[in-house]
Design a protein around this motif. Structure first.
Motif, PDB file in Angstrom:
ATOM      1  N   PHE A  90      75.176  50.439  47.776  1.00  0.00           N
ATOM      2  CA  PHE A  90      75.731  51.779  47.569  1.00  0.00           C
ATOM      3  C   PHE A  90      77.256  51.763  47.675  1.00  0.00           C
ATOM      4  CE2 PHE A  90      71.436  53.356  48.010  1.00  0.00           C
ATOM      5  CZ  PHE A  90      71.449  54.511  47.248  1.00  0.00           C
ATOM      6  N   VAL A  91      77.778  51.032  48.659  1.00  0.00           N
ATOM      7  CA  VAL A  91      79.230  50.928  48.797  1.00  0.00           C
ATOM      8  C   VAL A  91      79.830  50.277  47.560  1.00  0.00           C
ATOM      9  CG1 VAL A  91      81.071  49.781  50.088  1.00  0.00           C
ATOM     10  CG2 VAL A  91      79.226  50.927  51.314  1.00  0.00           C
ATOM     11  N   ALA A  92      79.161  49.266  47.017  1.00  0.00           N
ATOM     12  CA  ALA A  92      79.652  48.597  45.814  1.00  0.00           C
ATOM     13  C   ALA A  92      79.721  49.567  44.639  1.00  0.00           C
ATOM     14  CB  ALA A  92      78.741  47.419  45.467  1.00  0.00           C
ATOM     15  N   GLY A  93      78.747  50.471  44.548  1.00  0.00           N
ATOM     16  CA  GLY A  93      78.749  51.443  43.456  1.00  0.00           C
ATOM     17  C   GLY A  93      79.943  52.369  43.513  1.00  0.00           C
ATOM     18  N   PHE A  94      80.223  52.904  44.685  1.00  0.00           N
ATOM     19  CA  PHE A  94      81.369  53.807  44.829  1.00  0.00           C
ATOM     20  C   PHE A  94      82.694  53.053  44.729  1.00  0.00           C
ATOM     21  CE2 PHE A  94      78.064  56.458  46.816  1.00  0.00           C
ATOM     22  CZ  PHE A  94      78.303  57.649  46.141  1.00  0.00           C
ATOM     23  N   GLY A  95      82.712  51.816  45.229  1.00  0.00           N
ATOM     24  CA  GLY A  95      83.915  51.005  45.084  1.00  0.00           C
ATOM     25  C   GLY A  95      84.204  50.686  43.632  1.00  0.00           C
ATOM     26  N   SER A  96      83.156  50.405  42.869  1.00  0.00           N
ATOM     27  CA  SER A  96      83.321  50.149  41.438  1.00  0.00           C
ATOM     28  C   SER A  96      83.850  51.376  40.718  1.00  0.00           C
ATOM     29  CB  SER A  96      81.976  49.728  40.837  1.00  0.00           C
ATOM     30  OG  SER A  96      82.038  49.661  39.432  1.00  0.00           O
ATOM     31  N   SER A  97      83.331  52.554  41.093  1.00  0.00           N
ATOM     32  CA  SER A  97      83.813  53.794  40.484  1.00  0.00           C
ATOM     33  C   SER A  97      85.290  54.004  40.773  1.00  0.00           C
ATOM     34  CB  SER A  97      83.004  54.976  41.025  1.00  0.00           C
ATOM     35  OG  SER A  97      83.466  56.194  40.503  1.00  0.00           O
ATOM     36  N   MET A  98      85.716  53.642  41.988  1.00  0.00           N
ATOM     37  CA  MET A  98      87.101  53.848  42.391  1.00  0.00           C
ATOM     38  C   MET A  98      88.046  52.867  41.701  1.00  0.00           C
ATOM     39  SD  MET A  98      88.662  53.918  46.257  1.00  0.00           S
ATOM     40  CE  MET A  98      88.113  52.239  46.609  1.00  0.00           C
ATOM     41  N   ILE A  99      87.618  51.623  41.534  1.00  0.00           N
ATOM     42  CA  ILE A  99      88.518  50.587  41.012  1.00  0.00           C
ATOM     43  C   ILE A  99      88.337  50.412  39.508  1.00  0.00           C
ATOM     44  CG2 ILE A  99      89.176  48.164  41.186  1.00  0.00           C
ATOM     45  CD1 ILE A  99      88.144  48.239  44.086  1.00  0.00           C
ATOM     46  N   PHE A 100      87.185  49.882  39.099  1.00  0.00           N
ATOM     47  CA  PHE A 100      86.971  49.599  37.687  1.00  0.00           C
ATOM     48  C   PHE A 100      86.849  50.882  36.867  1.00  0.00           C
ATOM     49  CE2 PHE A 100      84.871  45.991  39.968  1.00  0.00           C
ATOM     50  CZ  PHE A 100      85.842  45.055  39.681  1.00  0.00           C
ATOM     51  N   GLY A 101      86.141  51.873  37.434  1.00  0.00           N
ATOM     52  CA  GLY A 101      85.946  53.124  36.700  1.00  0.00           C
ATOM     53  C   GLY A 101      87.256  53.828  36.403  1.00  0.00           C
ATOM     54  N   LEU A 145      78.046  48.552  37.323  1.00  0.00           N
ATOM     55  CA  LEU A 145      78.014  49.253  36.035  1.00  0.00           C
ATOM     56  C   LEU A 145      77.784  50.749  36.240  1.00  0.00           C
ATOM     57  CD1 LEU A 145      75.871  46.739  33.941  1.00  0.00           C
ATOM     58  CD2 LEU A 145      78.329  47.120  33.768  1.00  0.00           C
ATOM     59  N   GLY A 146      76.907  51.089  37.184  1.00  0.00           N
ATOM     60  CA  GLY A 146      76.639  52.496  37.461  1.00  0.00           C
ATOM     61  C   GLY A 146      77.860  53.229  37.981  1.00  0.00           C
ATOM     62  N   GLY A 147      78.678  52.547  38.788  1.00  0.00           N
ATOM     63  CA  GLY A 147      79.909  53.162  39.286  1.00  0.00           C
ATOM     64  C   GLY A 147      80.891  53.466  38.166  1.00  0.00           C
ATOM     65  N   ILE A 410      94.272  60.904  34.194  1.00  0.00           N
ATOM     66  CA  ILE A 410      94.549  61.640  35.430  1.00  0.00           C
ATOM     67  C   ILE A 410      93.255  62.062  36.118  1.00  0.00           C
ATOM     68  CG2 ILE A 410      95.527  63.795  36.327  1.00  0.00           C
ATOM     69  CD1 ILE A 410      97.779  63.508  34.317  1.00  0.00           C
ATOM     70  N   TYR A 411      92.249  62.471  35.348  1.00  0.00           N
ATOM     71  CA  TYR A 411      90.959  62.828  35.941  1.00  0.00           C
ATOM     72  C   TYR A 411      90.365  61.647  36.717  1.00  0.00           C
ATOM     73  CZ  TYR A 411      90.577  67.294  33.442  1.00  0.00           C
ATOM     74  OH  TYR A 411      90.772  68.570  32.983  1.00  0.00           O
ATOM     75  N   ASN A 412      90.534  60.435  36.178  1.00  0.00           N
ATOM     76  CA  ASN A 412      90.013  59.265  36.877  1.00  0.00           C
ATOM     77  C   ASN A 412      90.855  58.917  38.092  1.00  0.00           C
ATOM     78  OD1 ASN A 412      87.603  57.747  35.482  1.00  0.00           O
ATOM     79  ND2 ASN A 412      88.823  58.612  33.830  1.00  0.00           N
TER      80      ASN A 412
END
Length: 491
Positions: A90-101, A145-147, A410-412
């Protein structure tokens, strides 16, 4: 113990009344479409065509997300992973959203919104496929990928909607109505997705189909249905005719861009994100808007994590009916979007947001201090009402504050502090009571910051009106329009 059925019935009745009043207001507006305040008949026609396309794509995208939500943890648990390993995923998902996303979502201004909606369907579809593999590394890839897909879902679609209205030359009143319809529709598909996913997950048992590596059935069925919804979403988005391709995100510039930035804004994909960061830091309104949205949405995610254990702790031996409660949440959210439709033509969104954040703060205090499940549930329903109002209110605010050529980027960027809040709540292992106290603090800060932003925006509106009046009395209409445009984008 709370009478959950009675509370659901009361919530449903309130939603019915509010929705009826909202629908009557919209019908009356369209009936008077010759009145310039509500738009011409041609504008109403263009808006209806635009929304037909947008809602099909958007609701297919959101239903794919809702189908998965309740079964991600259950699937990992069924594979036999320990609580610690599940937390890492779960942490990886939110971390991915923050960085890669953030980086990938920020490219949408450069590459086109509809193109990145197609990328969203591909990335999220691949994430669904990884769920069939009982392998930690592959599941980790799926979370990454989900993040990324989550960042695209909560940025590109909204940016596409706003640009579409600009391309179709539709005013702010139509945009308000569009955000309200999207929020209402999202709540409806959430209820439907919950029912469908529950039926699908219990229809068959999860069994291996290729050794102990690949599985099918059971908790995997909702992910398969989600994949199908994503395929439909991508196909429909790709099939929209050329003349209907509103909001493509082509090389647009705004008055906030300097000549040098305009010249180089699209030379490289990363320039858009770099310029978006510079714009956010330099503009106090854009910066405040981002912090406010991060505080509210971070509180929303903490609420999602904690409402179930909070209610279970006060329900005694009888477990609460989670499905019925979730449906009540969505009905309350629908009522909130309808309330926005009623108030949006009378109250400026900056003022309306103050009411939303104050009410959200009160709801969190009720939940944190409540000693019975009835009090907790009332506070939770009140917060869901605020969520239903928040998204259209914030959508309109961001639509008028964030420059068009850097909107997706900016939204991201806005999602970076949001993901920090979520990661903190996951890693700190907070109790439900302390989590809701934290939420009350975050909502209080958001209320104060929104008050600052409100006074800045209202002063800007007053200055704009005065300068327009002076320009009309002593200069040309063209000069007056120029002044209005400058003031709209002025810090």
């Amino acid at each position: 113990m709370a009478d959950y059925s009675l509370i659901f019935f009361i919530t449903l009745t309130i939603n019915f009344v509010v929705t009826f009043l909202s629908s009557s207001k919209i019908c009356a507006s369209e009936a008077s479409s010759e009145d310039q305040e509500h738009g011409s008949a041609e504008e109403v026609k263009r808006h209806r065509k635009l929304m037909n396309n947008y809602l099909i794509v958007y609701l297919l995208a959101t239903v794919s997300d809702w189908l998965q939500g309740a079964y991600v943890y259950a699937l990992y648990d069924a594979y036999g992973y320990a609580q610690y390993n599940i937390a890492i995923l779960f942490v990886a998902g939110f971390g991915s959203s923050m960085i890669f996303g953030t980086y990938i979502g920020g490219m949408a201004d450069w590459g086109g919104f509809r193109r990145f909606i197609l990328i969203y369907t591909i990335i999220y579809g691949a994430s669904c496929i990884t769920k069939h593999f009982n392998d930690f590394k592959i599941l980790m890839l799926g979370r990454l990928l989900g993040g990324i897909a989550t960042s695209l879902l909560f940025s590109v679609f909204e940016a596409w909607l706003i640009r579409s209205h600009s391309d179709a030359k539709l005013g702010k009143k139509f945009l308000s109505r569009s955000f309200s319809s999207a929020a209402y529709g999202n709540a409806i598909v959430a209820i439907i997705a919950g029912l469908v996913a529950n039926k699908a997950a219990t229809a068959t048992t999860m069994e291996p189909v290729f050794g102990d590596m690949i599985y099918a059935g059971g908790y995997l069925n909702p992910f398969d249905i989600s994949l199908f919804a994503l395929i439909l979403c991508g196909l429909y988005c790709a099939s929209i005719k050329e003349e209907e391709k509103f909001g493509e995100g082509e090389n647009q510039t705004t008055i906030t861009s300097s000549p040098e930035e305009q010249e180089n804004s699209e030379s490289n994909w990363y320039d858009g994100l770099k310029n978006a960061f510079t714009t956010t830091i330099r503009s106090r309104d854009i910066f405040l808007c981002g912090i406010i949205s991060s505080l509210f949405e971070g509180s929303m995610y903490i609420f999602v994590f904690m409402w179930t254990p909070a209610l279970k702790a006060l329900s005694g031996d009888s477990p609460p009916p989670l499905g019925l409660i979730f449906s009540a949440f969505m009905v309350s959210c629908m009522a909130g979007s309808s309330l926005f439709s009623i108030f949006s033509t009378r109250i400026k969104e900056e003022v309306l947001a103050i009411g939303v954040f104050i009410t959200a703060t009160v709801s969190m205090v009720l939940i944190a201090a409540g000693s019975t499940d009835t009090v907790l549930l009332i506070g939770m329903l009140l917060f869901e009402l605020c969520i239903g109002m928040y998204f259209p209110v914030m959508g309109i605010m961001k639509g008028s504050i964030v420059p068009e050529d850097r909107r997706a980027a900016i939204y991201n960027l806005y999602r970076i502090p949001l993901n920090f809040i979520v990661l903190f709540s996951l890693l700190a292992d907070l109790t439900p009571t302390f989590s809701f106290i934290l939420n009350a603090i975050l909502m209080s800060v958001a209320t104060i910051l929104q008050g600052i932003l409100m006074f800045r925006r209202l002063n800007m509106y007053r200055t704009t009106r005065k300068q327009r009046q002076r320009a009309l009395s002593g200069s040309s209409i063209e000069e007056a329009r120029s002044l209005v445009t400058v003031e709209e984008h002025k810090d």
